[in-house]
Write a protein that holds these residues in place. Structure first.
Motif, PDB file in Angstrom:
ATOM      1  N   GLY A  94       0.787  -1.225   0.000  1.00  0.00           N
ATOM      2  CA  GLY A  94       0.000   0.000   0.000  1.00  0.00           C
ATOM      3  C   GLY A  94       0.820   1.277   0.000  1.00  0.00           C
ATOM      4  O   GLY A  94       0.252   2.369  -0.003  1.00  0.00           O
ATOM      5  N   VAL A  95       2.151   1.168  -0.020  1.00  0.00           N
ATOM      6  CA  VAL A  95       3.003   2.354   0.051  1.00  0.00           C
ATOM      7  C   VAL A  95       2.795   3.286  -1.134  1.00  0.00           C
ATOM      8  O   VAL A  95       2.692   4.507  -0.982  1.00  0.00           O
ATOM      9  CB  VAL A  95       4.488   1.945   0.157  1.00  0.00           C
ATOM     10  CG1 VAL A  95       5.395   3.154  -0.098  1.00  0.00           C
ATOM     11  CG2 VAL A  95       4.780   1.363   1.531  1.00  0.00           C
ATOM     12  N   ALA A 181       8.506  11.483   2.264  1.00  0.00           N
ATOM     13  CA  ALA A 181       9.050  11.019   3.537  1.00  0.00           C
ATOM     14  C   ALA A 181       8.038  10.132   4.252  1.00  0.00           C
ATOM     15  O   ALA A 181       8.398   9.136   4.881  1.00  0.00           O
ATOM     16  CB  ALA A 181       9.425  12.207   4.419  1.00  0.00           C
ATOM     17  N   TYR A 182       6.755  10.495   4.136  1.00  0.00           N
ATOM     18  CA  TYR A 182       5.694   9.691   4.740  1.00  0.00           C
ATOM     19  C   TYR A 182       5.694   8.278   4.153  1.00  0.00           C
ATOM     20  O   TYR A 182       5.619   7.282   4.872  1.00  0.00           O
ATOM     21  CB  TYR A 182       4.355  10.373   4.482  1.00  0.00           C
ATOM     22  CG  TYR A 182       3.137   9.531   4.762  1.00  0.00           C
ATOM     23  CD1 TYR A 182       2.870   9.048   6.040  1.00  0.00           C
ATOM     24  CD2 TYR A 182       2.230   9.245   3.748  1.00  0.00           C
ATOM     25  CE1 TYR A 182       1.740   8.289   6.292  1.00  0.00           C
ATOM     26  CE2 TYR A 182       1.098   8.489   3.993  1.00  0.00           C
ATOM     27  CZ  TYR A 182       0.858   8.016   5.268  1.00  0.00           C
ATOM     28  OH  TYR A 182      -0.260   7.267   5.508  1.00  0.00           O
ATOM     29  N   ARG A 183       5.798   8.202   2.828  1.00  0.00           N
ATOM     30  CA  ARG A 183       5.805   6.890   2.182  1.00  0.00           C
ATOM     31  C   ARG A 183       7.077   6.105   2.529  1.00  0.00           C
ATOM     32  O   ARG A 183       7.046   4.886   2.652  1.00  0.00           O
ATOM     33  CB  ARG A 183       5.682   7.057   0.666  1.00  0.00           C
ATOM     34  CG  ARG A 183       4.327   7.587   0.224  1.00  0.00           C
ATOM     35  CD  ARG A 183       4.231   7.779  -1.269  1.00  0.00           C
ATOM     36  NE  ARG A 183       2.892   8.212  -1.657  1.00  0.00           N
ATOM     37  CZ  ARG A 183       2.549   8.539  -2.896  1.00  0.00           C
ATOM     38  NH1 ARG A 183       3.462   8.472  -3.863  1.00  0.00           N
ATOM     39  NH2 ARG A 183       1.315   8.914  -3.172  1.00  0.00           N
ATOM     40  N   MET A 184       8.173   6.822   2.708  1.00  0.00           N
ATOM     41  CA  MET A 184       9.423   6.157   3.082  1.00  0.00           C
ATOM     42  C   MET A 184       9.301   5.550   4.486  1.00  0.00           C
ATOM     43  O   MET A 184       9.781   4.437   4.738  1.00  0.00           O
ATOM     44  CB  MET A 184      10.585   7.147   3.037  1.00  0.00           C
ATOM     45  CG  MET A 184      11.954   6.520   3.284  1.00  0.00           C
ATOM     46  SD  MET A 184      13.300   7.733   3.088  1.00  0.00           S
ATOM     47  CE  MET A 184      13.078   8.200   1.371  1.00  0.00           C
ATOM     48  N   ILE A 185       8.644   6.277   5.386  1.00  0.00           N
ATOM     49  CA  ILE A 185       8.441   5.763   6.740  1.00  0.00           C
ATOM     50  C   ILE A 185       7.549   4.523   6.708  1.00  0.00           C
ATOM     51  O   ILE A 185       7.825   3.514   7.371  1.00  0.00           O
ATOM     52  CB  ILE A 185       7.827   6.844   7.650  1.00  0.00           C
ATOM     53  CG1 ILE A 185       8.854   7.945   7.927  1.00  0.00           C
ATOM     54  CG2 ILE A 185       7.346   6.242   8.975  1.00  0.00           C
ATOM     55  CD1 ILE A 185       8.314   9.113   8.712  1.00  0.00           C
ATOM     56  N   LEU A 186       6.472   4.579   5.911  1.00  0.00           N
ATOM     57  CA  LEU A 186       5.602   3.418   5.780  1.00  0.00           C
ATOM     58  C   LEU A 186       6.370   2.224   5.223  1.00  0.00           C
ATOM     59  O   LEU A 186       6.193   1.083   5.664  1.00  0.00           O
ATOM     60  CB  LEU A 186       4.420   3.740   4.870  1.00  0.00           C
ATOM     61  CG  LEU A 186       3.322   4.639   5.435  1.00  0.00           C
ATOM     62  CD1 LEU A 186       2.217   4.822   4.399  1.00  0.00           C
ATOM     63  CD2 LEU A 186       2.747   4.063   6.714  1.00  0.00           C
ATOM     64  N   GLN A 187       7.231   2.507   4.235  1.00  0.00           N
ATOM     65  CA  GLN A 187       8.047   1.435   3.657  1.00  0.00           C
ATOM     66  C   GLN A 187       8.963   0.844   4.714  1.00  0.00           C
ATOM     67  O   GLN A 187       9.126  -0.380   4.797  1.00  0.00           O
ATOM     68  CB  GLN A 187       8.853   1.983   2.486  1.00  0.00           C
ATOM     69  CG  GLN A 187       9.551   0.913   1.661  1.00  0.00           C
ATOM     70  CD  GLN A 187      10.204   1.494   0.423  1.00  0.00           C
ATOM     71  OE1 GLN A 187      10.741   2.605   0.452  1.00  0.00           O
ATOM     72  NE2 GLN A 187      10.155   0.779  -0.679  1.00  0.00           N
ATOM     73  N   GLY A 188       9.559   1.713   5.524  1.00  0.00           N
ATOM     74  CA  GLY A 188      10.428   1.227   6.590  1.00  0.00           C
ATOM     75  C   GLY A 188       9.665   0.382   7.601  1.00  0.00           C
ATOM     76  O   GLY A 188      10.169  -0.632   8.080  1.00  0.00           O
TER      77      GLY A 188
END
Length: 208
Positions: A94-95, A181-188
């Motif tokens: 869902g990222v 950055a939000y999507r990167m955090i979700l990916q992490g």
């Protein structure tokens, strides 16, 4: 040794509870993810779901079920590890469509359910309660019913305090967080869930 006074039990349980709450894990990941969209209240809501599962586990321990369930800790670890990997893959899926501007992406029920699922799927949650937690709980039973209530109150205060602090911090930063950055955090978060699941499965294989 369990303290004898109710205040001492609460403080003791609070400190013991922090050792679990502060450790990185799937419930922390769920809190961070939900706070990005749901605000600071996501922390208390995730904690509420977590508490619901812990209350059930505590009741089972009080009923003497812990000694029976201990025989199946390997199965619990296997199922939980696979579930964490599944949650991680769904998060990564869902990222690409995740957006801070989406409305209704996180419902009131979402964080509560996340707290429940990540608790159930975390093998260390069960191992802790069927070993350390059950031992302290049984000790408090020997003191009295109020001691049991004090032990659980202190433990839940640690969870609520920590996860609320996390959600508040994430929410304040998330108000100005760029969408990449939000999507990167979700990916992490998705990667962390997969790593947690893989680690649990690897430790299970190492003892078989």
């Amino acid at each position: 040794m369990m303290p004898q006074s109710l205040v001492g039990i609460i403080l003791f349980s609070f400190l013991i509870g922090l050792t679990g709450a502060l450790a990185p894990g799937p419930t922390l990941v769920a809190t961070i993810t939900a706070s990005m969209k749901g605000g600071w209240t996501a922390g208390p809501k995730v904690t509420l779901g977590h508490i619901a599962i812990e209350a059930l586990v505590a009741l089972l321990i009080l009923a003497g079920v812990a000694t029976v369930v201990q025989r199946y800790t390997s199965l619990i670890a296997a199922v939980g590890g696979c579930a964490l990997i599944g949650f991680g893959l769904l998060t990564l899926r869902g990222v690409s469509s995740a957006s801070l501007n989406q409305s209704g992406a996180v419902t009131t029920q979402g964080p509560i359910l996340a707290g429940m699922l990540t608790s159930v799927a975390n093998p260390y949650f069960w191992i802790w309660w069927l070993s350390i937690g059950s031992g302290f709980l049984v000790d408090s039973i020997g003191i009295g019913a109020l001691a049991v209530a004090a032990f659980m109150a202190g433990h839940w205060a640690a969870d609520l305090g920590w996860f609320t602090a996390v959600s508040t911090g994430v929410h304040r930063g998330g108000e100005i967080l760029p969408e990449p950055a939000y999507r990167m955090i979700l990916q992490g978060c998705g990667v962390l869930l997969i790593l947690f699941g893989g680690y649990y499965l690897s430790t299970l294989l190492s003892v078989t």
